[in-house]
Design a protein around this motif. Structure first.
Motif, PDB file in Angstrom:
ATOM      1  N   ARG A  25       0.850  -1.204   0.000  1.00 34.45           N
ATOM      2  CA  ARG A  25       0.000   0.000   0.000  1.00 34.45           C
ATOM      3  C   ARG A  25       0.882   1.248   0.000  1.00 34.45           C
ATOM      4  NH1 ARG A  25      -0.574   3.998   2.790  1.00 34.45           N
ATOM      5  NH2 ARG A  25       0.939   3.087   4.202  1.00 34.45           N
ATOM      6  N   ARG A  26       0.479   2.246  -0.742  1.00 34.34           N
ATOM      7  CA  ARG A  26       1.202   3.521  -0.759  1.00 34.34           C
ATOM      8  C   ARG A  26       0.199   4.648  -0.596  1.00 34.34           C
ATOM      9  NH1 ARG A  26       4.505   0.406  -0.619  1.00 34.34           N
ATOM     10  NH2 ARG A  26       6.027  -0.286  -2.136  1.00 34.34           N
ATOM     11  N   SER A  27       0.666   5.767  -0.104  1.00 32.56           N
ATOM     12  CA  SER A  27      -0.160   6.974  -0.192  1.00 32.56           C
ATOM     13  C   SER A  27      -0.142   7.428  -1.637  1.00 32.56           C
ATOM     14  CB  SER A  27       0.425   8.075   0.699  1.00 32.56           C
ATOM     15  OG  SER A  27       0.237   7.741   2.042  1.00 32.56           O
ATOM     16  N   ARG A  29      -1.204  10.239  -4.376  1.00 30.81           N
ATOM     17  CA  ARG A  29      -1.528  11.680  -4.379  1.00 30.81           C
ATOM     18  C   ARG A  29      -1.896  12.185  -5.771  1.00 30.81           C
ATOM     19  NH1 ARG A  29       2.832  10.846  -0.748  1.00 30.81           N
ATOM     20  NH2 ARG A  29       2.213  11.380   1.381  1.00 30.81           N
ATOM     21  N   ASN A 103       1.585  19.571   0.136  1.00 32.27           N
ATOM     22  CA  ASN A 103       0.862  18.290   0.176  1.00 32.27           C
ATOM     23  C   ASN A 103      -0.497  18.371   0.868  1.00 32.27           C
ATOM     24  OD1 ASN A 103       2.265  16.443  -1.284  1.00 32.27           O
ATOM     25  ND2 ASN A 103       3.649  15.893   0.381  1.00 32.27           N
ATOM     26  N   PHE A 104      -1.027  19.580   1.021  1.00 30.53           N
ATOM     27  CA  PHE A 104      -2.305  19.722   1.726  1.00 30.53           C
ATOM     28  C   PHE A 104      -3.506  19.750   0.780  1.00 30.53           C
ATOM     29  CE2 PHE A 104      -0.812  21.997   5.878  1.00 30.53           C
ATOM     30  CZ  PHE A 104       0.050  20.947   6.131  1.00 30.53           C
ATOM     31  N   HIS A 106      -3.763  18.224  -2.621  1.00 31.47           N
ATOM     32  CA  HIS A 106      -3.866  17.357  -3.796  1.00 31.47           C
ATOM     33  C   HIS A 106      -5.172  16.563  -3.855  1.00 31.47           C
ATOM     34  CE1 HIS A 106      -2.738  13.980  -1.236  1.00 31.47           C
ATOM     35  NE2 HIS A 106      -1.692  14.673  -0.804  1.00 31.47           N
ATOM     36  N   CYS A 169      -5.168   8.385   0.107  1.00 28.36           N
ATOM     37  CA  CYS A 169      -4.173   9.032   0.976  1.00 28.36           C
ATOM     38  C   CYS A 169      -4.863   9.574   2.218  1.00 28.36           C
ATOM     39  CB  CYS A 169      -3.481  10.170   0.214  1.00 28.36           C
ATOM     40  SG  CYS A 169      -2.125  10.933   1.130  1.00 28.36           S
ATOM     41  N   TRP A 170      -4.343   9.226   3.357  1.00 26.67           N
ATOM     42  CA  TRP A 170      -4.839   9.739   4.639  1.00 26.67           C
ATOM     43  C   TRP A 170      -4.332  11.167   4.760  1.00 26.67           C
ATOM     44  CZ3 TRP A 170      -4.466   6.016   9.383  1.00 26.67           C
ATOM     45  CH2 TRP A 170      -4.943   6.630  10.554  1.00 26.67           C
ATOM     46  N   MET A 171      -5.187  12.137   4.900  1.00 24.89           N
ATOM     47  CA  MET A 171      -4.732  13.537   4.933  1.00 24.89           C
ATOM     48  C   MET A 171      -5.292  14.310   6.128  1.00 24.89           C
ATOM     49  SD  MET A 171      -5.101  14.657   0.950  1.00 24.89           S
ATOM     50  CE  MET A 171      -4.126  16.147   1.143  1.00 24.89           C
ATOM     51  N   THR A 172      -4.388  14.831   6.932  1.00 26.38           N
ATOM     52  CA  THR A 172      -4.829  15.748   7.992  1.00 26.38           C
ATOM     53  C   THR A 172      -4.359  17.176   7.713  1.00 26.38           C
ATOM     54  OG1 THR A 172      -2.901  15.177   9.295  1.00 26.38           O
ATOM     55  CG2 THR A 172      -4.929  14.015   9.818  1.00 26.38           C
ATOM     56  N   GLY A 173      -3.426  17.319   6.753  1.00 26.99           N
ATOM     57  CA  GLY A 173      -2.955  18.664   6.401  1.00 26.99           C
ATOM     58  C   GLY A 173      -4.107  19.623   6.107  1.00 26.99           C
ATOM     59  N   PRO A 174      -5.115  19.169   5.322  1.00 21.88           N
ATOM     60  CA  PRO A 174      -6.206  20.085   4.983  1.00 21.88           C
ATOM     61  C   PRO A 174      -6.946  20.635   6.200  1.00 21.88           C
ATOM     62  CG  PRO A 174      -6.298  18.106   3.621  1.00 21.88           C
ATOM     63  CD  PRO A 174      -5.237  17.869   4.649  1.00 21.88           C
ATOM     64  N   THR A 209       8.155   4.038   1.052  1.00 24.47           N
ATOM     65  CA  THR A 209       8.808   5.017   1.933  1.00 24.47           C
ATOM     66  C   THR A 209       9.539   4.228   3.028  1.00 24.47           C
ATOM     67  OG1 THR A 209       6.671   5.152   3.025  1.00 24.47           O
ATOM     68  CG2 THR A 209       7.230   6.927   1.517  1.00 24.47           C
ATOM     69  N   ARG A 211      11.002   2.745   6.513  1.00 26.75           N
ATOM     70  CA  ARG A 211      10.444   2.475   7.843  1.00 26.75           C
ATOM     71  C   ARG A 211      11.596   2.243   8.821  1.00 26.75           C
ATOM     72  NH1 ARG A 211       6.584   4.107   5.599  1.00 26.75           N
ATOM     73  NH2 ARG A 211       4.476   3.237   5.606  1.00 26.75           N
TER      74      ARG A 211
END
Ligand SMILES: Cc1cc2nc3c(=O)[nH]c(=O)nc-3n(C[C@H](O)[C@H](O)[C@H](O)COP(=O)(O)O)c2cc1C
Length: 222
Positions: A25-27, A29, A103-104, A106, A169-174, A209, A211
């Motif tokens: 699995r990848r994020s 974007r 990255n907030f 996309h 993609c899990w996003m909390t930036g927004p 990425t 680990r």
């Protein structure tokens, strides 16, 4: 084959395939413009439904946003909030943080944006003490069960999306624009946004990425 050996090898096969899914699995974007069939969205939400939750309260919900107008308005709100933040960055960190802020937004390119919300205001310690005085109890910590529970559900759906050939993609930036997003999406009072999860068919195949090693992650207390 002894029954026990057979069970162990069955478990091992299950583990190997589960780990393979987790490792691959990848994020994602960047998305192809193709719409995601409703049936596939339902299948990833079904995976989220089976996540554990504190007290089995399931104090979370998912908004499924496909309206281009709403997604555009959300992206504009995030852009404006990000710009306000960018204007106030520490000079020595400006460059580094600017690439992070990039990255907030996309999620705007995804055909579907899932918005995970969770109920605030239920605090087990407060609920079980007279007059809700838990805050004064020695050692009492704010309870983050609802956020932890919605996070487990998000993880389930990311894995399900991946095995179904979707990217997410899990996003909390927004959430720099959390207030504006809540207004646009008419999130009821008493609920907060945990994350945005854009979903679509991937238009990229990012490398893994790095680990930390298990040695770095784990401290054994025997
Ligand atoms: C709580 C959380 C918040 C994240 N917020 C963002 C975000 O706002 N924007 C983004 O592009 N990625 C975001 N990510 C994705 C991480 O950057 C990503 O999971 C990490 O770099 C590891 O890459 P991988 O998911 O491809 O393994 C977030 C991940 C988590 C768990």
């Amino acid at each position: 084959m002894q029954a026990e050996t057979m069970n162990t090898s069955l478990c091992s096969a299950g583990y190997d395939s589960l780990l393979e899914v987790m490792r691959r699995r990848r994020s994602i974007r960047s998305f192809r413009p193709d719409p995601v069939p409703d049936g596939l969205v339902d299948r990833i939400l079904e995976a989220a439904r089976w996540a554990p939750s504190a007290g089995n309260r399931q104090a979370h919900r998912f908004l499924v946003v496909t309206s281009r107008e709403k997604i555009g308005a959300m992206a504009q709100a995030v852009e404006a909030a990000t710009q306000r933040l960018a204007d106030h960055l520490r000079a020595d960190l400006a460059e580094q943080v600017a690439s992070y802020l990039a990255n907030f937004r996309h999620f705007v390119g995804a055909p579907v944006v899932l918005v995970a919300i969770y109920r605030t205001g239920f605090d087990l310690l407060r609920a079980v003490t007279p007059s809700g005085s838990a805050g004064e109890l020695p050692g009492a910590k704010p309870v983050v069960d609802a956020l932890a529970s919605v996070s487990a559900a998000i993880m389930n759906l990311l894995l399900a999306a991946h095995v179904l050939g979707l990217g997410a993609c899990w996003m909390t930036g927004p959430l720099v624009a959390a207030g504006e997003l809540m207004a646009i999406l008419e999130v009821p009072r008493g609920w907060e946004i945990a994350a945005l999860v854009p979903v679509g068919f991937p238009a990229e195949t990012p490398p893994a990425t790095p680990r930390r090693t298990l040695d770095q992650l784990v401290r054994r207390i025997d």
